[in-house]
Design a protein around this motif. Structure first.
Motif: not given
Length: 410
Positions: A168-185
Motif C-alpha cells: 500500500t502507499a505510505p501515509d503522508d507522514e512516511d511518504r517523504a522519507d520513503r520517496v527520498a529513499a527511492v531517489m537515493r537508491v
C-alpha cells in the motif's frame, strides 16, 4: 537458452512491476509473488522466441499466477500442522484476475526501499522486483557471487515480512522519507553503472540505463522537483559516457574529453528539465548536481567559479565526502592548485577523507593531480600509485598507473 532480444528484454522489464503488483494484490505475499514473477519472466524468454503474444501482461500474469499457486501449495504442505487457513483461501483453481490498469511501479519502489532494509538490500530488491533483473545479473553488476546476492535478496524479503510491510502507499507522514529513499537508491544504481566498483570495464551500461528508466517512471508517477532534478542529473551525466573512454578502453578525464562525442539529445533534455524546475523553491541536492552538470555541458568555456559556488551550496546541504572532493576539484580549476590543496588539507583535518575506505582512493587521486600541477612530480607519482592500489576497477587502475609513469617514471 538464447538471450532475449533487446525489444523483448525491455518489454519484460517494463511489465515486471505491473505483474508483481497484480500478484501481490491478489495473494498479499510479496516474498513469494516476487519469485513467481521471476519464473514467469524466464518462461517468457523461452516461449517468446517466435513472437510476443497479443497481450503480454496477461500472459505473464497467468504464468505467474500458476507458479504462485504452486509455491503456496508447497508452503502449505510444509506447514500443514500449523493450519494456515489464511493461505488456503487464495489457493484454488481458476484463472488469474485480469490485468489491472493501475501502475504499481511507484508503490513497489516505495516497498523495496522500506526503511527496515539497509541500503544494499534496497538496491538489490529494487533491481530485482522493479527492474526485472535476475539475481545473476545483479550479482555480476555488483561484483558478488550469485549465492551471496541471492541470500541478500532473500533476507531482504524476510525483513519486509517481519516489519509487516504492506503493498500500500505510505501515509503522508512516511511518504517523504520513503520517496527520498527511492531517489537515493536510484542514484546509487546509476553511480555504480557510471563507474563500476570493480571489473575490466569503466561503466555498466545496463545499470545506468535501468536507473534512468526507473527514474523516468518515478517522474511520470510523482513529478516532484527533486525527482525531476535526479532525472536531469542522470541524463546530463550519461551524455558524456561515450567520450569517457578512448579507442583502447582507456579512461579519458572530463577536461580531455572530445565534446563532439557528448550526446546532444540527452544534454538538451536534461538541461530543459533542470531549467523547468530551477525557480520552483529552494533546490535540493539532485537539482544542484544537475545544475552543475548543465554548467559543464553549456557551450563555451566552462564556468568553474560558478561550479565551485554550486558545490559549496551543495556541500552545505549535503555534506558528504564525494561532494567535498568535487568542490576541491572545482576550486582548483577556478582558483588554482595551491588554494585547492589548502582546502583539501582542511577537509582532511576536519573529516578524515584520506582515511575513509570509501573516499581515500579518490582523495589520493585528487591530491596527486593538484601536487602535479604545483610541479612536484615525484610526490604526484607516488600518490597516483597509491590511488591505483585502492581501486578494483581495472580501467581506473591502468589510468592512474599511466599517470604515475607519465609524470615521474619509476
Amino acid at each position: 537458452m538464447n538471450r532475449p532480444s533487446d525489444e523483448i528484454e525491455h518489454l519484460l522489464r517494463t511489465e515486471a512491476p505491473q505483474v508483481l503488483g497484480a500478484l501481490v494484490r491478489r495473494f498479499g505475499r510479496f516474498d513469494i509473488a516476487e519469485d513467481a514473477v521471476q519464473e514467469a519472466l524466464l518462461a517468457a524468454t523461452r516461449a517468446w522466441t517466435n513472437g510476443v503474444p497479443e497481450n503480454p501482461r496477461s500472459w505473464l500474469i497467468r504464468i505467474g499466477y500458476r507458479r504462485m499457486v504452486d509455491l503456496l501449495r508447497s508452503e502449505q504442505a510444509r506447514r500443514r500442522r500449523e493450519h494456515e487457513s489464511a493461505l488456503a483461501e487464495p489457493v484454488r483453481r481458476g484463472s488469474a484476475e485480469p490485468p489491472s490498469e493501475t501502475d504499481d511501479s511507484l508503490t513497489l519502489l516505495l516497498l523495496c526501499c522500506h526503511p527496515a532494509l539497509p541500503a544494499t538490500s534496497q538496491v538489490a530488491l529494487t533491481l530485482r522486483a522493479v527492474g526485472g533483473l535476475t539475481t545473476t545479473e545483479i550479482a555480476h553488476a555488483y561484483g558478488a557471487t550469485e549465492n551471496t546476492m541471492g541470500t541478500r535478496i532473500s533476507r531482504a524479503k524476510q525483513q519486509l515480512a517481519k516489519a509487516g510491510a504492506r503493498f500500500t502507499a505510505p501515509d503522508d507522514e512516511d511518504r517523504a522519507d520513503r520517496v527520498a529513499a527511492v531517489m537515493r537508491v536510484l542514484y546509487l544504481i546509476f553511480n555504480e553503472g557510471y563507474t563500476a566498483t570493480a571489473g575490466d570495464a569503466l561503466t555498466r551500461v545496463d545499470l545506468t540505463h535501468e536507473a534512468i528508466r526507473l527514474t523516468r517512471l518515478l517522474v511520470a508517477t510523482l513529478p516532484d522537483p527533486e525527482a525531476i532534478g535526479l532525472l536531469a542529473l542522470m541524463l546530463l551525466t550519461e551524455s558524456r559516457r561515450t567520450a569517457r573512454t578512448g579507442p583502447a578502453g582507456e579512461l579519458v578525464p572530463l577536461e580531455e574529453q572530445d565534446r563532439r562525442l557528448w550526446d546532444a539529445d540527452l544534454i538538451r533534455e536534461g538541461t530543459d528539465l533542470i531549467d523547468s524546475i530551477w525557480n520552483r523553491g529552494e533546490p535540493g541536492q539532485y537539482q544542484l548536481q544537475a545544475a552543475i552538470a548543465a554548467t559543464h555541458a553549456a557551450e563555451g568555456d566552462t564556468d568553474w567559479p560558478q561550479i565551485a559556488m554550486l558545490y559549496l551550496w551543495l556541500e552545505r546541504l549535503t555534506p558528504t565526502a564525494p561532494i567535498r572532493l568535487s568542490r576541491v576539484v572545482a576550486v582548483s580549476q577556478a582558483y588554482g592548485p595551491i588554494r585547492a590543496l589548502a582546502l583539501l588539507d582542511d577537509l582532511n583535518a576536519r573529516h578524515g577523507l584520506d582515511q575513509d575506505p570509501l573516499t581515500r582512493q579518490r582523495e589520493r587521486a585528487v591530491r596527486a593531480h593538484l601536487v602535479e600541477l604545483t610541479g612536484d612530480t615525484a610526490t604526484a607519482a607516488a600518490l597516483y600509485r597509491e590511488a591505483a592500489a585502492f581501486t578494483e576497477n581495472q580501467v581506473e587502475q591502468r589510468y592512474l598507473r599511466a599517470k604515475a609513469e607519465g609524470v615521474h617514471p619509476s
